[in-house]
Motif scaffolding. Structure first.
Motif, PDB file in Angstrom:
ATOM      1  N   ASP A 137     -39.032  22.078  -9.686  1.00 48.23           N
ATOM      2  CA  ASP A 137     -37.427  21.841 -10.099  1.00 48.23           C
ATOM      3  C   ASP A 137     -37.435  23.597  -9.679  1.00 48.23           C
ATOM      4  O   ASP A 137     -35.702  23.841  -9.334  1.00 48.23           O
ATOM      5  N   LEU A 162     -44.926  20.219  -7.714  1.00 47.56           N
ATOM      6  CA  LEU A 162     -44.886  18.953  -7.811  1.00 47.56           C
ATOM      7  C   LEU A 162     -45.109  18.174  -6.280  1.00 47.56           C
ATOM      8  O   LEU A 162     -43.737  18.249  -5.779  1.00 47.56           O
ATOM      9  N   TRP A 163     -46.105  16.734  -6.010  1.00 44.28           N
ATOM     10  CA  TRP A 163     -45.996  16.497  -4.702  1.00 44.28           C
ATOM     11  C   TRP A 163     -44.350  16.146  -4.545  1.00 44.28           C
ATOM     12  O   TRP A 163     -43.532  16.544  -3.387  1.00 44.28           O
ATOM     13  N   GLU A 164     -43.584  15.285  -5.869  1.00 50.26           N
ATOM     14  CA  GLU A 164     -42.276  14.070  -5.297  1.00 50.26           C
ATOM     15  C   GLU A 164     -41.383  15.683  -4.778  1.00 50.26           C
ATOM     16  O   GLU A 164     -40.459  15.392  -4.419  1.00 50.26           O
ATOM     17  N   TYR A 165     -41.658  16.968  -5.254  1.00 48.94           N
ATOM     18  CA  TYR A 165     -40.752  18.084  -4.864  1.00 48.94           C
ATOM     19  C   TYR A 165     -41.312  18.533  -3.754  1.00 48.94           C
ATOM     20  O   TYR A 165     -40.016  19.479  -3.384  1.00 48.94           O
ATOM     21  N   ASN A 166     -41.955  18.401  -3.609  1.00 45.86           N
ATOM     22  CA  ASN A 166     -42.408  19.167  -2.060  1.00 45.86           C
ATOM     23  C   ASN A 166     -41.393  19.147  -1.053  1.00 45.86           C
ATOM     24  O   ASN A 166     -40.605  19.949  -0.417  1.00 45.86           O
ATOM     25  N   ASP A 168     -38.209  18.405  -1.159  1.00 44.17           N
ATOM     26  CA  ASP A 168     -37.456  19.527  -1.310  1.00 44.17           C
ATOM     27  C   ASP A 168     -37.097  20.607  -1.346  1.00 44.17           C
ATOM     28  O   ASP A 168     -36.057  21.218  -0.619  1.00 44.17           O
TER      29      ASP A 168
END
Lengths: 197, 333
Positions: A137, A162-166, A168
């Motif tokens: 973030d 973190l995976w979820e930001y990769n 983006d």
């Protein structure tokens, strides 16, 4: 207070060990660090970052930025691998002090500038290599500034994502004119190597 | 060939985040899946993004329909799913690469399980509000079936896009319903009512995108009032079947809102329990407010107190007074 810890291997070429520990003479690059403890995720992402860094051709003339430098391990590794000069920035004064100590312990002090603050406080630019092992973030928040601080053709090694930001992160930096050279997905984090075109 | 897993994706106007969702599915370690993407009348680039993905990945099956709403899209998609196991996802979430493999393995290993969820993590977190942090913590703390059932009426126990379930059981249960409240909670409660078993995997396998326009915040069927109505509806068929009168623990606003919801189910409040000295002794809607020590009635108690730590204190009191959770008392807020 110094942390007592066991020496450990990290990346493909590095060994981290306490300052008072006998230094083994082998093919590993030894980094003396006052504090050796990482959180599990931090260890994973630092390891990945180092492995990526080890592959980069460094000539000794590079201007390197280490954003969120923490203990300074990436800066030290980059210099040991042949990098030129590193600007270390961290928002945490304690981290800056630790980083300064670690640079001195490894006789690399003269090759490192330290700054306690944010990118806003950094007056220099045109970096050949940007290292940023910080949360995704934050990487999204500072994307424009970070790319602006990188010279055309320069590299950005971003980790701690973190995976979820990769996705983006890759998309955001791509839209700012960067090309993804490598994308390493770890168990929870990821590392992205980009080139500013 | 029937795939091992069907992924059910109802979607509308998700051009911004859909590519990331699709990539996370294509990164799954389990490759034997089909994606049933139901485009519910998108007006942005969503259909193009899906069509482009389907053109290069024949596991992606795209269906388009005029906007009919989430429930219709879910049921339409569920009908198109060919696999015995269905994983839900939304068009802005990210699945961990092992999500499908781990959930499928859990369902295959335990034939008594109908639904397997996973831990979830909201993102981005900088603007995430306290309530969502608390909900995430609460949800992630319930792993086993018994824990999930104990708090089934406290909150909806699963993030819809984090579940994988047996398709036939869901179809036999009537699929999704539009009853004026959240369609997923309605389904979980219906499944629970017919004795289905749930589990949550301890791994964080779904990254749940939070944003201001999220349906959970904006949809009429996701208001607190709608949730109370849903709970009261199912309590009427469950713990409160044949019950005409209950005790409500908590005589504040939440308790009063619960009285209204129960009244619609022809259930009256016999008395209130509260620890607030200003309330004890009052009569609220024809029912006395008693302190826990004064309470002697035998009606079932619904605990409507959601303050941090209070639920556990009340649970302790009930146990000390030999009241059985789920039978004599139940936490509903």
């Amino acid at each position: 207070m110094k942390d007592h810890y066991q020496p450990f291997l990290i990346g493909s070429q590095f060994r981290v060990l306490p300052p008072d520990c006998p230094v083994p003479q082998d093919d590993k690059i030894n980094l003396l660090m006052e504090r050796g403890a990482f959180g599990s995720g931090e260890h994973e992402t630092t390891d990945s970052c180092l492995k990526c860094l080890e592959q980069l051709p460094l000539s000794g003339n590079e201007k390197i930025l280490d954003l969120g430098s923490g203990t300074g391990i990436l800066a030290l590794a980059a210099l040991r691998l042949g990098g030129g000069h590193v600007w270390c920035i961290d928002i945490d004064a304690g981290a800056v002090q630790t980083c300064r100590t670690n640079c001195r312990l490894n006789q690399l002090g003269p090759q490192v500038d330290h700054l306690c603050g944010t990118l806003d406080d950094l007056t220099t630019g045109d970096f050949d290599l940007v290292l940023a092992n910080i949360y995704g973030d934050i990487l999204l928040q500072v994307a424009k500034q970070l790319v602006e601080k990188t010279r055309s053709g320069g590299l950005l090694l971003l980790s701690g994502i973190l995976w979820e930001y990769n996705f983006d992160v890759r998309q955001t930096y791509a839209r700012l004119g960067c090309e993804v050279l490598e994308n390493r997905m770890l168990s929870e984090f990821s590392t992205v190597l980009l080139k500013k075109t | 060939m029937t795939p091992a897993v069907s992924i059910l994706l109802p979607v509308r106007n998700e051009e911004q985040h859909l590519p990331a969702t699709l990539r996370s599915l294509q990164r799954q370690t389990l490759g034997d899946w089909e994606l049933i993407a139901v485009d519910d009348g998108s007006q942005d680039q969503t259909p193009k993004i899906l069509a482009a993905a389907a053109a290069t990945d024949d596991r992606i099956r795209l269906f388009r329909q005029p906007p009919q709403g989430l429930v219709a899209a879910l049921n339409f998609g569920l009908d198109k799913c060919r696999a015995a196991f269905v994983a839900r996802i939304d068009g802005d979430d990210i699945a961990h690469p092992q999500r499908l493999a781990l959930q499928l393995a859990a369902l295959q290993q335990d034939p008594t399980l109908t639904l397997v969820a996973s831990r979830v993590r909201h993102f981005p977190r900088p603007q995430l509000q306290g309530g969502m942090h608390a909900y995430e913590r609460w949800q992630n703390s319930h792993l086993q079936h018994a824990d999930i059932m104990r708090d089934l009426y406290v909150e909806s126990p699963f993030a819809h896009p984090s579940v994988m379930y047996r398709r036939q059981v869901i179809l036999a249960c009537g699929g999704y319903r539009d009853a004026g409240w959240a369609e997923d909670y309605d389904l979980w409660l219906r499944l629970a009512l017919q004795g289905e078993r749930f589990e949550r995997l301890p791994q964080t396998l779904l990254y749940w995108r939070d944003r201001p326009e999220r349906l959970t915040r904006t949809a009429e069927n996701c208001t607190l009032e709608a949730f109370r109505a849903c709970k009261a509806h199912y309590l009427r068929q469950d713990v409160l079947a044949a019950t005409k009168q209950v005790t409500l623990w908590g005589a504040g606003q939440e308790g009063k809102a619960w009285r209204k919801a129960l009244q619609k189910q022809q259930i009256e409040v016999g008395c209130w329990i509260d620890i607030d000295r200003n309330k004890i002794g009052q009569t609220i809607h024809h029912a006395r407010v008693l302190s826990p020590d004064q309470y002697r009635a035998k009606d079932k108690i619904l605990v409507t107190v959601g303050a941090k730590g209070a639920r556990q204190l009340i649970r302790d009191w009930c146990r000390e007074n030999r009241l059985l959770e789920g039978q004599d008392f139940l936490c509903v807020t």
